[in-house]
Motif scaffolding. Structure first.
Motif, short mmCIF file in Angstrom:
data_model
loop_
_atom_site.label_atom_id
_atom_site.label_comp_id
_atom_site.label_asym_id
_atom_site.label_seq_id
_atom_site.Cartn_x
_atom_site.Cartn_y
_atom_site.Cartn_z
N GLY A 260 8.79 23.11 20.83
CA GLY A 260 9.95 22.43 21.41
C GLY A 260 9.62 20.98 21.70
O GLY A 260 8.69 20.70 22.48
N PRO A 261 10.36 20.06 21.14
CA PRO A 261 10.04 18.63 21.31
C PRO A 261 10.04 18.18 22.77
O PRO A 261 9.30 17.25 23.12
N GLY A 262 10.82 18.81 23.62
CA GLY A 262 10.91 18.37 25.01
C GLY A 262 10.02 19.14 25.96
O GLY A 262 10.06 18.92 27.18
N ILE A 263 9.16 20.02 25.43
CA ILE A 263 8.31 20.86 26.28
C ILE A 263 6.97 20.15 26.52
O ILE A 263 6.41 19.52 25.62
N ALA A 264 6.43 20.28 27.74
CA ALA A 264 5.12 19.71 28.06
C ALA A 264 4.03 20.69 27.64
O ALA A 264 4.02 21.84 28.08
N TYR A 265 3.12 20.24 26.77
CA TYR A 265 2.03 21.08 26.27
C TYR A 265 0.70 20.51 26.74
O TYR A 265 0.55 19.31 27.00
N GLY A 266 -0.30 21.40 26.80
CA GLY A 266 -1.64 20.96 27.15
C GLY A 266 -2.70 21.71 26.36
O GLY A 266 -2.43 22.78 25.79
N LEU A 267 -3.91 21.14 26.33
CA LEU A 267 -5.06 21.79 25.69
C LEU A 267 -5.87 22.45 26.80
O LEU A 267 -6.26 21.80 27.77
N TYR A 268 -6.15 23.75 26.65
CA TYR A 268 -6.85 24.52 27.67
C TYR A 268 -8.13 25.09 27.10
O TYR A 268 -8.15 25.62 25.98
N GLU A 269 -9.21 24.96 27.92
CA GLU A 269 -10.53 25.44 27.47
C GLU A 269 -10.97 26.61 28.34
O GLU A 269 -10.80 26.60 29.57
N VAL A 270 -11.56 27.62 27.67
CA VAL A 270 -12.09 28.78 28.39
C VAL A 270 -13.47 28.42 28.91
O VAL A 270 -14.36 28.02 28.15
N THR A 271 -13.70 28.57 30.23
CA THR A 271 -14.98 28.22 30.84
C THR A 271 -15.75 29.44 31.31
O THR A 271 -16.90 29.34 31.73
N VAL A 309 -7.61 20.56 29.66
CA VAL A 309 -8.41 19.44 29.16
C VAL A 309 -7.58 18.17 29.09
O VAL A 309 -7.99 17.12 29.58
N ARG A 310 -6.38 18.28 28.48
CA ARG A 310 -5.56 17.07 28.34
C ARG A 310 -4.16 17.44 27.87
O ARG A 310 -3.88 18.60 27.55
N ASP A 311 -3.29 16.41 27.82
CA ASP A 311 -1.96 16.58 27.26
C ASP A 311 -2.04 16.72 25.74
O ASP A 311 -2.96 16.19 25.11
N VAL A 312 -1.04 17.43 25.20
CA VAL A 312 -0.86 17.47 23.75
C VAL A 312 0.58 17.04 23.48
O VAL A 312 1.52 17.67 23.98
N THR A 313 0.75 15.97 22.74
CA THR A 313 2.09 15.41 22.52
C THR A 313 2.80 16.09 21.36
O THR A 313 2.18 16.73 20.50
N ALA A 314 4.13 15.89 21.32
CA ALA A 314 4.92 16.43 20.23
C ALA A 314 4.51 15.81 18.90
O ALA A 314 4.51 16.50 17.86
N ASP A 315 4.15 14.53 18.92
CA ASP A 315 3.72 13.88 17.68
C ASP A 315 2.45 14.54 17.15
O ASP A 315 2.28 14.73 15.94
N GLU A 316 1.53 14.89 18.07
CA GLU A 316 0.30 15.55 17.65
C GLU A 316 0.61 16.92 17.04
O GLU A 316 0.03 17.30 16.01
#
Length: 973
Positions: A260-271, A309-316
Motif C-alpha cells: 500500500g503506497p500510503g502505509i508506513a513500513y519498516g525493516l525489522y531484525e530478529v535479535t 532497524v529503519r523505515d522502508v519507503t514505497a519507492d524502495e
C-alpha cells in the motif's frame, strides 16, 4: 294506568323484537370450507371474468410481474409470504378500479434440478456423462413439470388469484427462444466477450457461480505467514517481505506481492529466538509498522527479541524483486524459478495481516484487476481444475484437491503448508474462523478459479452508445435506478451501491440444463480477435426459429451446427459453444417474453411492480435491470417492493434440522389460509417477520373478533330493501357521523392500498370495526334495531349498515379472501355472485361533514367519562347493567353542554335517563382525567323496567301493552 289487568310476568315480548337474522356461523371452519370456494372461483372463472370485464370498461392496466420461484420442492413459509403479498396487491388494485393482471411464473432451468437428476443416476449406478444430453435435458424438464403442478396447487390453496391456466415457464419453447434472442442482442451490440478471469467456482457442482448464487457462512481456514526473499533490491537484498493468507493452496499460483503506497513500513531484525522457532537471529523482515509486533509475536518472538532497524519507503518497495518461496525446490522442475515483482495496490491495508498482499491473479478479483491494469494477463496461471484439483502440470501437488466432492477440505492446503515448512518458507501458521463464500445450493465452500468464461461487459459502449440513459450497461442501470419507485426507499441505495461496484456479468455455466449460449467461435482465433465471434443475423434467426418450434434441445441435436450455419458460413471454420446461460439471465429476460410478448402482459412491456425478498437486490431485481438496460435501454419495472425474511417466534432463522419450520400447508390445515393471510397483513413485511403457534393464536383471535362484526352486520341488514333506504340528509346525526367516518376511512384504505401498506389498512379497518362499530355504533343502535318499529331512526341505521357492509367486505376482500366471499354470498347468493367481481364503492361527497365530526368526537369523549363512572358502579355490584342508571352529568364547557343537549345523550350512553347540568359538579362526582369538563353523579333509574327494551322509565305500565314503555307500546301497535 292502563285498564288491562293481564299478569305482566306471563307476557314474553322476545318474539316481538326485530332481532338480527343470519345463518352465518360463529365458527368459521376455514380448513374444510375454503377448498369449496376455490372450486367455485374456478368454476365461474373470476380471474377471466375480470379480464373480459376490463375490455368493456375504461380501466388503467396494472401489472405485477411475478418473480419466478424455482420448481424443485414444496412451498415454505417464505413462498407463502411472497405470494400472499402479491395477491394483496393484485386484488386491491383490481378493486380500486384497475385492470390488475397477474401471470404466475416458474424458473425451470439450472443446477438444482440437474443435481436432483444426477442424484437419481448415482443411486442407480448410472454415469451422467454417458447419457445423451437431450435425454438428460428431457428428464430435467419432466422433473420441473412435476413440481410446477405441485406448487401451483399449493399456491392456489392460499387463495392466490392469477392466470393459473397459462403461467409462464422459462422452459417453454417461446421463452427459450426469447432468452436466446436476448442473449444474441448482447452478442450483436458488442458487450459479449470471452475472457479468462477468476470467478466463483463450486468444486461440488463443477460450475461457475454468480454473486447472487453465493451465501456466506463461517469457515475455519488455515492461516500462514510466508516470507518472500528479496533477490534484487540494493540495501534490502538480504531481507524478506512477509505475506499472510488464509488460502495456502493459492501460493503455488503467486505472481506478485502488493503493498500500500500510503502505509508506513519498516525493516525489522530478529535479535533473539525461543527454543522452537521458524526464524533465526539476524533474519530481517519488512513489515507494516502497525502490524509488525503482532506478526513477530505470531512467530513466537517476545518483546526484546526483535528490533526496528529503519523505515522502508514505497519507492524502495517498488524497486524490489522477490523470489517465490518454492524457487529451486527439489522436484519442482524449475516451475517457480521466476521473479516475483512488487506492485502497488489501493486494496492493501494495514488493518490485518502484514501490510502486504500475496497476489495470485488467477484466484482473486482484486489480484486480477491489478494485473489487468498492467496488461499482464499473459502471466495468469491455470493451475487448478474443475474439481479444485491441481492440474497434472503442477509439480509436487498435481491431483491434490482444495475441497472434495462433498465440500470437505482436501489435501491441497496441508501439502502446500508442509512443503513451505520444509523449504523454510513459513515464519508462523494457525487456524481462524471467518466468513467465507459458499454455494447457496450445495452449501459447500467455493473457490476463486481462473477459467475461460463468457461475460457481458458492463463498461463497454452498448452498440453505438446512443441512449438517453447512458452509453454503457452500468451507466444506464445507475440512471434507471433513480427512475424507479422503491418501497422501502432503502432498496434504491442497496441496488445502486451494488451496481456501482459490480464486475462484468458472468453469463456462462458449465452445465446441461438451460438455454445454451447460442454463439459460434472461429477456430484458431484468439478471443481478442474481431472475427472470433460469429455475428450473423441470418444464423441468429435460424436458431430462434428452431427454438420456437422445438425448444433449446435443437442446439444439442445431431447436425445442429451444420443446420444453423450451412450455406451461410463454412461450418468447419467454427466451434459451437455448449455452455448454458446463467439462470439469472433466464429470469432477467422474463420481461421480454411475458410483459412484452403476451397479450395479457404489459402494454409497454414494463411492469408496474416487481415484488420479492430483500435478497433479490443481488438477484432478480439486479439481473433484470442489467438484462433490460442492455437490450432496451430502460428498466423493466416502474416500481420495486421488497419484504423481509420469515423467522420463528424467537427471531431465529428457520431450519429443518432445528425443527422450527412452519409449513404453509400445516397452517392451512389447522387454521385455514385466511389466518395465514391475516398474519401477513398484520405484520410489517418491510422487516423480518416472526411466526409461531402463539403468534398464529393471536391472529386467529383478531379474526374471530372481525368475524363477529361481519356476522352482526349480516343480521342487521337481513331483508333490507331499497325502499327502506334513507337519504343522508334525512338521517339522525349519529348516522351522518358514521357515514362521515366511512368516507374518511375509505380515503385511508385507498391510499394505504396504493402505498402497499397492508398492515396500516388492516389496522385502521380492524380498529374501526372493534372500537367505533362494535363498541360504539352497534352498541348504541342495537336498541333501535331490535325495539323500534318502522321508524326513520331504524331505517337510517339499516341504511348505514348496508353502506358498512359493502365497504367492509370490499376493503377486506384482498386480505381475507375466503371469509369476505362467505360474507358476501350469505347476503347475495347466486351462481355468478362473488365479492371478487366487485370494486370498492365510491363514497359520495355529501358524506363528508367535518363540523359534525368534530361535534361527535366531543360527544364520544363525554360518553367515555359517563361509561367509566358507570363501570365503577357495575364493579361494585350497585347495578348490573347501564340501563339501571340515570346519572346526572355536569358539564363545565358550554359548547360541550350544547352538543350533548342536542342529541339523545341517554341513548348514546345506553342509560335509561340522563340529566345534563351546566357546572363543575360536586367534589365527590366521578371524573376522568382525559375529559376534565365532565363530572358524573350516579343515580339509579326511577320507574319500572320495560319488559321489551329493558329501559327503566316512569311511564312503564301506563300503556295499552302491559309492562312496556311508550316507544315499545307504539312499536307493538
Amino acid at each position: 294506568m292502563c285498564a288491562d289487568t293481564t299478569d305482566t310476568n306471563t307476557i314474553d315480548y322476545k318474539d316481538t323484537l326485530a332481532l338480527p337474522q343470519t345463518d352465518f356461523p360463529m365458527r368459521a371452519g376455514l380448513p374444510k370450507r375454503e377448498p369449496g370456494w376455490l372450486e367455485r372461483w374456478e368454476k365461474i372463472d373470476v380471474y377471466g371474468t375480470l379480464r373480459e370485464k376490463a375490455k368493456t370498461e375504461t380501466r388503467k392496466p396494472f401489472t405485477l410481474h411475478d418473480g419466478p420461484p424455482y420448481a424443485n420442492g414444496h412451498l415454505h413459509i417464505g413462498h407463502a409470504l411472497n405470494k400472499v403479498l402479491k395477491d394483496f396487491i393484485v386484488r386491491s388494485q383490481q378493486m380500486l378500479g384497475r385492470d390488475a393482471r397477474y401471470i404466475p411464473g416458474w424458473d425451470c432451468h439450472g443446477l438444482p434440478i440437474e443435481w436432483k437428476i444426477e442424484e437419481q443416476y448415482r443411486k442407480k449406478g448410472r454415469n451422467k456423462d454417458e447419457v445423451d444430453v437431450v435425454d438428460f435435458r428431457q428428464e430435467c424438464r419432466k422433473f420441473a413439470e412435476g413440481w410446477i403442478d405441485v406448487q401451483r396447487k399449493e399456491f392456489k390453496r392460499l387463495g392466490i388469484t392469477g392466470n393459473w391456466d397459462d403461467p409462464y415457464l422459462t422452459m417453454n419453447f417461446h421463452a427459450e427462444r426469447v432468452i436466446a434472442e436476448e442473449f444474441q442482442k448482447f452478442l450483436m451490440n458488442g458487450t459479449l466477450y470471452q475472457g479468462s478471469k477468476p470467478v466463483m467456482w463450486s468444486p461440488v457442482e463443477k460450475t461457475a457461480l454468480a454473486e447472487a448464487e453465493i451465501e456466506y457462512h463461517d469457515h475455519k481456514s488455515h492461516t500462514i505467514w510466508v516470507p518472500f526473499s528479496v533477490v534484487s533490491g540494493g540495501a534490502l537484498s538480504d531481507s524478506r517481505v512477509v505475506i499472510w493468507t488464509t488460502t495456502p493452496w493459492t501460493i503455488p499460483s503467486n505472481k506478485a506481492v502488493a503493498y500500500g503506497p500510503g502505509i508506513a513500513y519498516g525493516l525489522y531484525e530478529v535479535t533473539g529466538t525461543p527454543e522452537e522457532s521458524w526464524v533465526s537471529v539476524g533474519d530481517t523482515y519488512i513489515l507494516a509498522d502497525k502490524l509488525a509486533g503482532d506478526v513477530l509475536t505470531k512467530a513466537r518472538l517476545e518483546d526484546g527479541q526483535f528490533t526496528r532497524v529503519r523505515d522502508v519507503t514505497a519507492d524502495e518497495l517498488a524497486g524490489l524483486t522477490l523470489a517465490h518461496p518454492f524457487r529451486g525446490v527439489e522436484d519442482g522442475e524449475g516451475y517457480w524459478d521466476y521473479d516475483v515483482p512488487m506492485i502497488d495496490g489501493d486494496h492493501v491495508t494495514d488493518d490485518a495481516g502484514t501490510g502486504f498482499v500475496h497476489t495470485a491473479p488467477s484466484h482473486g478479483q482484486e489480484d486480477y484487476e491489478c494485473f489487468l491494469t498492467r496488461n499482464w494477463l499473459d502471466r495468469m496461471t491455470h493451475n487448478v481444475g474443475e474439481d479444485s484439483e491441481f492440474l497434472p502440470h503442477v509439480p509436487l501437488f498435481a491431483g491434490l484437491r482444495v475441497f472434495d466432492h462433498k465440500g470437505k477440505e482436501g489435501k491441497a492446503n496441508t501439502a502446500v503448508i508442509d512443503k513451505l515448512v520444509s523449504v523454510g518458507g513459513l515464519i508462523a501458521r494457525g487456524r481462524m474462523s471467518h466468513s467465507y463464500p459458499h454455494s447457496w445450493r450445495s452449501k459447500a465452500p467455493v473457490i476463486f478459479r481462473n477459467t475461460p468464461q463468457w461475460f457481458a461487459s458492463i463498461d463497454r459502449a452498448v452498440g453505438d452508445g446512443q441512449d438517453d440513459n447512458g452509453t454503457t450497461i452500468r451507466e444506464r442501470a445507475l440512471t434507471c435506478i433513480d427512475q424507479v419507485k422503491w418501497t422501502p426507499q432503502a432498496g434504491r441505495n442497496r441496488l445502486y451501491s451494488m451496481m456501482e461496484a459490480r464486475p462484468d456479468w458472468v453469463l456462462s455455466r458449465q452445465r446441461a440444463w438451460g438455454v445454451p449460449l447460442t454463439v459460434f467461435t472461429k477456430k484458431d482465433t484468439l478471443p481478442t480477435d474481431p472475427d472470433f465471434l460469429l455475428r450473423n443475423e441470418e444464423v441468429n434467426a435460424r436458431i430462434c426459429e428452431a427454438f420456437e418450434a422445438e425448444g433449446a434441445d435443437a442446439w444439442y441435436a445431431e447436425g445442429a451446427k451444420q443446420r444453423f450455419l450451412g450455406n451461410l458460413v463454412n461450418a468447419n471454420d467454427y466451434d459451437q459453444v455448449f455452455d448454458v446461460l446463467d439462470v439469472w439471465f433466464d429470469s432477467g429476460s422474463t420481461h421480454a417474453f411475458v410483459l412484452r410478448d403476451r397479450e395479457d402482459g404489459s402494454e409497454d412491456g414494463i411492469a408496474d411492480l416487481y415484488l420479492e425478498g430483500t435478497d433479490q437486490h443481488r438477484g432478480w431485481f439486479h439481473s433484470s435491470m442489467l438484462q433490460s438496460v442492455g437490450t432496451t435501454g430502460h428498466a423493466p419495472y416502474r416500481g420495486v417492493l421488497t419484504h423481509g425474511f420469515t423467522l420463528d417466534a424467537k427471531g431465529n432463522k428457520m431450519s429443518k434440522s432445528v425443527g422450527n419450520t412452519i409449513a404453509p400447508e400445516d397452517v392451512t390445515k389447522q387454521y385455514g389460509a385466511d389466518i395465514l393471510r391475516l398474519w401477513v397483513a398484520q405484520s410489517d413485511y418491510t422487516a423480518d417477520l416472526r411466526i409461531g403457534p402463539e403468534i398464529l393464536k393471536g391472529v386467529a383471535d383478531s379474526y374471530r373478533r372481525l368475524r363477529n362484526t361481519m356476522r352482526y352486520l349480516l343480521g342487521a341488514v337481513s331483508h333490507f330493501t331499497e325502499d327502506q333506504r334513507v337519504a343522508p340528509s334525512d338521517m339522525p346525526e349519529l348516522e351522518q357521523y358514521v357515514l362521515h367516518r366511512l368516507s374518511e376511512l375509505d380515503d385511508v384504505v385507498r391510499k394505504g392500498y396504493d402505498a402497499y401498506d397492508f398492515q396500516g389498512v388492516f389496522q385502521q379497518v380492524f380498529n374501526f370495526c372493534t372500537l367505533e362499530l362494535s363498541a360504539f355504533y352497534f352498541d348504541i343502535r342495537k336498541d333501535a334495531l331490535y325495539c323500534d318499529g318502522d321508524t326513520l331512526r331504524r331505517r337510517a341505521a339499516r341504511t348505514v349498515m348496508d353502506a358498512l357492509f359493502h365497504r367492509l367486505t370490499t376493503w377486506l376482500a384482498p386480505i381475507l379472501t375466503f371469509t369476505m366471499e362467505e360474507v358476501w354470498l350469505e347476503r347475495f347468493p347466486g351462481d355468478d355472485s362473488s365479492v371478487h367481481l366487485q370494486d370498492i364503492p365510491a363514497s359520495p361527497a355529501d358524506w363528508q361533514n367535518a363540523d359534525l365530526s368534530a361535534k361527535w368526537q366531543a360527544v364520544r369523549r363525554a360518553r367515555r367519562a359517563v361509561t367509566a363512572a358507570l363501570e365503577v358502579q357495575r364493579t361494585n355490584k350497585v347495578i348490573g347493567a347501564s340501563l339501571e342508571a340515570a346519572p346526572t352529568v355536569y358539564v363545565s364547557d358550554p359548547a360541550m353542554l350544547a352538543n350533548l343537549q342536542s342529541v339523545a345523550f341517554e341513548d348514546i350512553c345506553i342509560t335509561s335517563d340522563i340529566t345534563l347540568v351546566e357546572g363543575t359538579g360536586p367534589e365527590d362526582a366521578a371524573r376522568m382525567a382525559e375529559v376534565p369538563e365532565i363530572a358524573v353523579v350516579f343515580h339509579k333509574a326511577e320507574g319500572e323496567k320495560c319488559q321489551r327494551c329493558w329501559k327503566i322509565l316512569p311511564d312503564v305500565g301506563t300503556h295499552d301493552h302491559p309492562a312496556t314503555c311508550a316507544r315499545c307500546d307504539a312499536a307493538l301497535d
